[in-house]
Design a protein around this motif. Structure first.
Motif, PDB file in Angstrom:
ATOM      1  N   ALA A 113       0.604  -1.493  -0.044  1.00 39.31           N
ATOM      2  CA  ALA A 113       0.027   0.039   0.094  1.00 39.31           C
ATOM      3  C   ALA A 113       0.843   1.328   0.089  1.00 39.31           C
ATOM      4  CB  ALA A 113      -0.897   0.092   1.164  1.00 39.31           C
ATOM      5  N   LEU A 114       1.954   1.264   0.614  1.00 37.20           N
ATOM      6  CA  LEU A 114       2.924   2.130   0.832  1.00 37.20           C
ATOM      7  C   LEU A 114       3.559   2.531  -0.764  1.00 37.20           C
ATOM      8  CD1 LEU A 114       4.657   4.464   2.510  1.00 37.20           C
ATOM      9  CD2 LEU A 114       6.288   2.403   2.681  1.00 37.20           C
ATOM     10  N   LEU A 115       4.197   1.537  -0.928  1.00 34.29           N
ATOM     11  CA  LEU A 115       4.891   1.551  -2.348  1.00 34.29           C
ATOM     12  C   LEU A 115       3.947   1.960  -3.505  1.00 34.29           C
ATOM     13  CD1 LEU A 115       7.402  -1.454  -1.711  1.00 34.29           C
ATOM     14  CD2 LEU A 115       7.894   1.018  -1.999  1.00 34.29           C
ATOM     15  N   ARG A 127       8.586   3.949   8.094  1.00 33.09           N
ATOM     16  CA  ARG A 127       8.140   3.851   9.182  1.00 33.09           C
ATOM     17  C   ARG A 127       6.734   4.330   9.471  1.00 33.09           C
ATOM     18  NH1 ARG A 127      11.662   2.020  12.878  1.00 33.09           N
ATOM     19  NH2 ARG A 127      13.653   1.732  11.778  1.00 33.09           N
ATOM     20  N   LYS A 128       6.460   5.272   8.885  1.00 29.79           N
ATOM     21  CA  LYS A 128       4.945   5.758   9.074  1.00 29.79           C
ATOM     22  C   LYS A 128       4.018   4.805   8.458  1.00 29.79           C
ATOM     23  CE  LYS A 128       2.367  10.037   9.339  1.00 29.79           C
ATOM     24  NZ  LYS A 128       1.321  10.059   8.336  1.00 29.79           N
ATOM     25  N   GLY A 129       4.368   4.147   7.270  1.00 28.65           N
ATOM     26  CA  GLY A 129       3.594   3.581   6.393  1.00 28.65           C
ATOM     27  C   GLY A 129       3.264   2.096   7.017  1.00 28.65           C
ATOM     28  N   ILE A 130       4.150   1.705   7.967  1.00 26.40           N
ATOM     29  CA  ILE A 130       4.227   0.392   8.517  1.00 26.40           C
ATOM     30  C   ILE A 130       3.585   0.418   9.960  1.00 26.40           C
ATOM     31  CG2 ILE A 130       5.622  -0.824   7.017  1.00 26.40           C
ATOM     32  CD1 ILE A 130       7.657  -0.891   9.219  1.00 26.40           C
ATOM     33  N   ILE A 143      12.741  -4.783   8.511  1.00 31.46           N
ATOM     34  CA  ILE A 143      11.402  -4.476   7.452  1.00 31.46           C
ATOM     35  C   ILE A 143      11.758  -3.289   6.575  1.00 31.46           C
ATOM     36  CG2 ILE A 143       8.923  -4.257   7.433  1.00 31.46           C
ATOM     37  CD1 ILE A 143       8.943  -6.100   9.966  1.00 31.46           C
ATOM     38  N   VAL A 144      12.108  -2.202   7.315  1.00 28.22           N
ATOM     39  CA  VAL A 144      12.549  -0.903   6.748  1.00 28.22           C
ATOM     40  C   VAL A 144      13.382  -0.982   5.861  1.00 28.22           C
ATOM     41  CG1 VAL A 144      13.077   1.194   7.152  1.00 28.22           C
ATOM     42  CG2 VAL A 144      11.726   0.317   8.969  1.00 28.22           C
TER      43      VAL A 144
ATOM     44  N   THR B 635       5.912   0.801  18.343  1.00 25.90           N
ATOM     45  CA  THR B 635       5.557   0.476  16.823  1.00 25.90           C
ATOM     46  C   THR B 635       6.808   0.818  16.177  1.00 25.90           C
ATOM     47  OG1 THR B 635       5.069   2.836  16.679  1.00 25.90           O
ATOM     48  CG2 THR B 635       3.362   1.477  17.529  1.00 25.90           C
ATOM     49  N   SER B 636       6.853   0.984  14.871  1.00 24.93           N
ATOM     50  CA  SER B 636       7.907   1.403  13.982  1.00 24.93           C
ATOM     51  C   SER B 636       8.421   2.705  14.179  1.00 24.93           C
ATOM     52  CB  SER B 636       7.549   1.176  12.502  1.00 24.93           C
ATOM     53  OG  SER B 636       6.371   1.766  12.219  1.00 24.93           O
ATOM     54  N   MET B 637       7.594   3.508  14.868  1.00 23.79           N
ATOM     55  CA  MET B 637       7.894   5.000  14.957  1.00 23.79           C
ATOM     56  C   MET B 637       8.377   5.532  16.114  1.00 23.79           C
ATOM     57  SD  MET B 637       6.247   6.449  12.342  1.00 23.79           S
ATOM     58  CE  MET B 637       5.533   7.790  12.752  1.00 23.79           C
TER      59      MET B 637
END
Ligand code: FES
Ligand code: FES
Lengths: 158, 704
Positions: A113-115, A127-130, A143-144, B635-637
């Motif tokens: 969805a991000l890409l 990081r925001k996207g996931i 993952i990043v 979270t990732s943030m």
């Protein structure tokens, strides 16, 4: 007798006789045996149940069947047939980003969805996207990194 | 980097990423019944009566009277009942199970059942408990003189909270009963623990119980003891109904009734003379919850770690594990170590201030080295690479300069950087490997020359299948594709012991390496061959004596140095984690990407433990926040700048130089974070997790 609900599932037209207030998650897992869609919380907090709903990332545990008439639903089972998936999968393999794997089908769809919106995301954008997908195993770095590799090596796919 | 450290794609990569891997809830089984457990809603009571409605055809109630063997689950001791024996001891204790074809109907029946309790006053505060489950203690040197002759004695109290595992896959199990045999499959770390427990509860012989591990969606210690309980429950249900019975917990239920990291309260004293710490006296209490489960061993590890990585000459350490009417606590990555390590690391920071030193200087000065006596009068037999690790930590984090810069701050935003030095003792505590586990592995060569590795080791995401395959393939000199590793099934694999205690690679991996070496020497192409290899206790170890709490509790240690940097907004108390850096010695990494993945995931869990993972119990003994919306994990943030490095320090007794890795990274995060906070706020802090609310309280108090 309920009215049938019609939708497209992984490219195929399907119907469901479940009532309108049932969760999409349960229908996918129980009726269509799409067990790649995982259940982590059933309250919209973890993202393990993520699917693409008309191209947008959605927590299937929070989607009522009544709302998906005519929609297009893609789960990991359908997505894993695509070239884009292959690029992401190769990248995840390179960084060993799959640990227990339970968050991963949802996480991969979040990356898609991000890409799809942003083919060259920065670290912060990834990081925001996931950020709606919890992973307890990896600490997220792998993952990043994998998303960056997929964006690079899968150039032109998104 | 050694050649074995070069990463390969993980064996379970594709099935998991494509959604094809089957976890227990994904299995399709003919004629399956769904089970749901009725749990106690009160913390302490006798059950006067249970009112059960008429059941529709094909629906069952299963309770203590249906247990064919003993109504108790063997963990270390046997006090946990399979189903309530007429009393309940915590909110969430299993009373009975309802099972049937349709889960919705099962849930309706569950709602109609009424339990009449005769309630008693629950004990919720560990300091008010009058039931001590376990206690141990030890001394070293002449602690009494150290305190008698001290220039100054410093005393402080520390406190650590619960931590919930948050494996993404909840607990779940399927039991079936066929031809006189109970078959249990599900998500579990230790198939043979489940096997032993089910055997006893069912009153069956060994060959009438079969336990199969399915794909596991994370565990972190949380699936070490609990699967034995759930395993017994589904076995009994299958026995009664004659049908396979599946129980998958809801997330709220899982948080309510599955084990957590033990909360702890710790009192520390230090004797100071001529600017040196000459003695430590530590007194710790661990809250077990209502049943003993793994608490004796958790407490033992906690006490061994109580004085950290420092060479104190004079010590007294005492501890007890006590009963409260709360959920039984169990194993969680670090296994009793993170609690006392938090205390000693914070205490060292505070002692350094007393002495007038930077805490890192004091820590560096006192850190143990090869040949030193350990706290329990064992020995650090091997190289301790702290000096090099601290240098590396400085290179990647710049902590020395930052600590100087952060010393004199003014203005709204304040920075801090905290350092922790910790270890994790590799393997089962004490003489467990030799006396209790006695691990066995089997390596089978098939006639097509494929080689299968048969162990009870489970892959919960940590990469066990991949590293085991690498060890065998490298030792035998055959391609990886020729090596087979499957999820264990107790009908096929010998008991190589639990997947716990950071022992699998070091102990079981070594057995596999030795078996593979033997097979290689005797390799007969096209023939079926078997090699069985048994555990041999390292002869360099100083024998462990639990009654004296003395000797070598572990053959070797994995080490880590951690730094966390924060920036606090003194107006709003919001805290940004600017960076987190960890340097680790886990011997030779058998796969670099797997090791780095373990370090990063574990470090983030440790930072969560220190900063945000707050679990509360109300005055009725109910966990207040049993959902993901209220129990918050990173979270990732939250920590975008998380950096991990390894130093290589080959451990000769491990396969290819490897030693324990999985738990180590979860130990150092909390003290590094909280020290960073005290640095930024300019106060001494004593508890974890240290939340934004806590920071606000400190800031408000400072204003006054
Ligand atoms: S299961 Fe849907 S968000 Fe967690
Ligand atoms: S890989 Fe286990 S939760 Fe993400």
């Amino acid at each position: 007798m309920n009215d049938l609900i019609h939708f497209t599932l992984n490219g195929e037209k399907v119907t469901s006789d479940r009532s309108a207030n049932e969760r999409l998650l349960d229908v996918l897992r129980e009726d269509f045996k799409l067990t790649g869609v995982k259940c982590g919380c059933k309250e919209g907090e973890c993202g393990a149940c993520s699917v693409l709903l008309d191209g947008v990332l959605a927590n299937s545990c929070m989607v009522a069947m009544g709302s998906i008439e005519g929609s297009e639903v893609v789960t990991i089972e359908g997505y894993s047939e695509t070239k884009r998936f292959q690029a992401l999968s190769d990248a995840y393999a390179q960084t060993s980003a799959v640990q227990c794997g339970f968050c991963i089908p949802g996480m991969v769809l979040a990356c898609e969805a991000l890409l799809a919106k942003n083919p060259n995301p920065t670290d912060a954008e990834i990081r925001k996207g996931i950020s709606g997908n919890l992973c307890r195993c990896t600490g997220y770095n792998a993952i990043v990194e994998a998303v960056k590799i997929a964006a690079r090596e899968g150039k032109g796919l998104w | 980097m050694q050649s074995i450290s070069k990463s390969i794609p993980k064996r379970d990569h594709f099935p998991k990423i494509s959604g094809r891997a089957k976890y227990v809830d994904d299995l399709q089984i003919e004629g399956l019944l769904h089970g749901k457990i009725l749990r106690s809603s009160v913390a302490c009571a006798e059950i006067n009566e249970i009112l059960i409605p008429d059941l529709p055809n094909g629906y069952f109630v299963i309770d203590k009277n249906d247990v064919p063997g003993v109504n108790s689950v063997h963990v270390v001791d046997d006090d946990t009942p399979v189903f309530s024996d007429g009393t309940v001891n915590y909110v969430g204790e299993a009373i009975l199970m309802v099972a049937g074809r349709d889960l919705k109907v099962v849930n309706q029946i569950l709602k109609q059942i009424k339990v009449i309790y005769h309630e008693k006053q629950p004990v919720l505060d560990m300091m008010k408990s009058d039931t001590i489950f376990y206690q141990y203690g030890y001394t070293k040197g002449d602690w009494e003189s150290a305190f008698r002759d001290a220039d100054k004695i410093i005393e402080e109290d520390f406190q650590t909270g619960y931590q919930e595992h948050v494996y993404m896959e909840v607990q779940g199990m399927i039991g079936s009963y066929e031809n006189g045999k109970a078959i249990i499959r599900g998500t579990m770390q230790c198939p043979y623990y489940v096997h032993t427990a089910v055997k006893r509860a069912m009153g069956f012989e060994s060959d009438k119980v079969q336990v199969i591990q399915e794909e596991m969606g994370g565990a972190f210690g949380g699936k070490e003891d609990y699967p034995s309980i759930l395993g017994c429950q589904v076995a009994v249900a299958a026995y009664k109904t004659g049908k396979p019975v599946k129980v998958i917990l809801d997330r709220n239920e899982d948080i309510t009734c599955s084990p957590k990291r033990h909360p702890a309260k710790m009192h520390y004293r230090a004797a100071i003379k001529n600017g040196e710490v000459t003695g430590i006296d530590a007194d710790v209490v661990y809250d077990c919850g209502a049943f003993t489960t793994l608490s004796p061993v958790v407490l033992q590890r906690g006490l061994i770690c109580a004085t950290g990585v420092y060479d104190f000459k004079n010590l007294r350490v005492r501890g007890k594990a006590v009963k409260t009417n709360t959920v039984p606590n169990g194993a969680f990555r670090g296994f009793g170590g993170p609690q006392t390590f938090f205390s000693i690391e914070m205490f060292m920071d505070h002692l350094a201030k007393e002495i007038g030193l930077d805490s890192v200087r004091l820590k560096e000065r006192m850190v143990v080295k090869q040949g030193d006596d350990s706290a329990t009068s064992g020995k650090y037999h091997f190289h301790v690479p702290f000096p090099a690790m601290i240098e590396k930590l400085d290179q990647i984090s710049g902590f020395r300069k930052k600590r100087e810069t952060f010393r004199h701050q003014t203005g709204r935003y304040r920075s801090g950087i905290g350092i922790s030095l910790v270890y994790h003792g590799c393997g089962f505590t004490g003489s467990g490997e030799r006396d209790l586990i006695k691990g066995v592995v089997k390596v089978v060569k098939n006639t097509d020359d494929t080689v299968e590795l048969l162990t009870a080791g489970t892959d919960m995401g940590q990469g066990l299948k991949t590293v085991f395959a690498k060890i065998a393939s490298d030792t035998l000199g055959i391609p990886l594709e020729q090596v087979i590793v499957q999820n264990p099934d107790t009908d096929r694999v010998p008991n190589s012991g639990p997947t716990a205690a950071s022992r699998s690679l070091m102990v079981v991996g070594k057995l596999l390496q030795r078996a593979a070496e033997k097979l290689k020497q005797d390799w007969k192409p096209g023939e079926y061959q078997e090699v069985v290899e048994k555990y041999v206790h390292p002869d360099f170890m100083i024998p462990w004596d639990l009654s004296k709490f003395q000797g070598d509790p572990y053959p070797d240690y994995s080490w880590s140095a951690n730094a966390v940097e924060v920036k606090v907004d003194t107006l709003t108390a919001t805290t940004e984690i600017v960076g987190a850096w960890g340097v680790y010695d886990v011997g030779t990494p058998i796969d670099m990407a797997i090791i780095i993945g373990q370090m990063q995931g574990g470090f983030l869990q440790g930072i969560g433990y220190g900063s945000m993972e707050l679990l509360g119990v109300n005055e009725k003994g109910v966990i207040r926040n049993n959902s993901f919306s209220d129990y918050i994990i990173p979270t990732s943030m939250d920590v975008p700048n998380l950096v991990t490095e390894v130093v290589e320090n080959t451990y000769d007794n491990g396969p290819f130089g490897g030693k324990g890795a999985g738990e180590l990274p979860a130990v150092g995060g909390a003290p590094a974070f909280v020290e960073a906070m005290e640095n930024a706020l300019g106060v001494n802090l004593h508890h974890t997790p240290f939340s934004q609310e806590d920071a606000m309280k400190v800031l408000e108090a400072l204003k006054k």
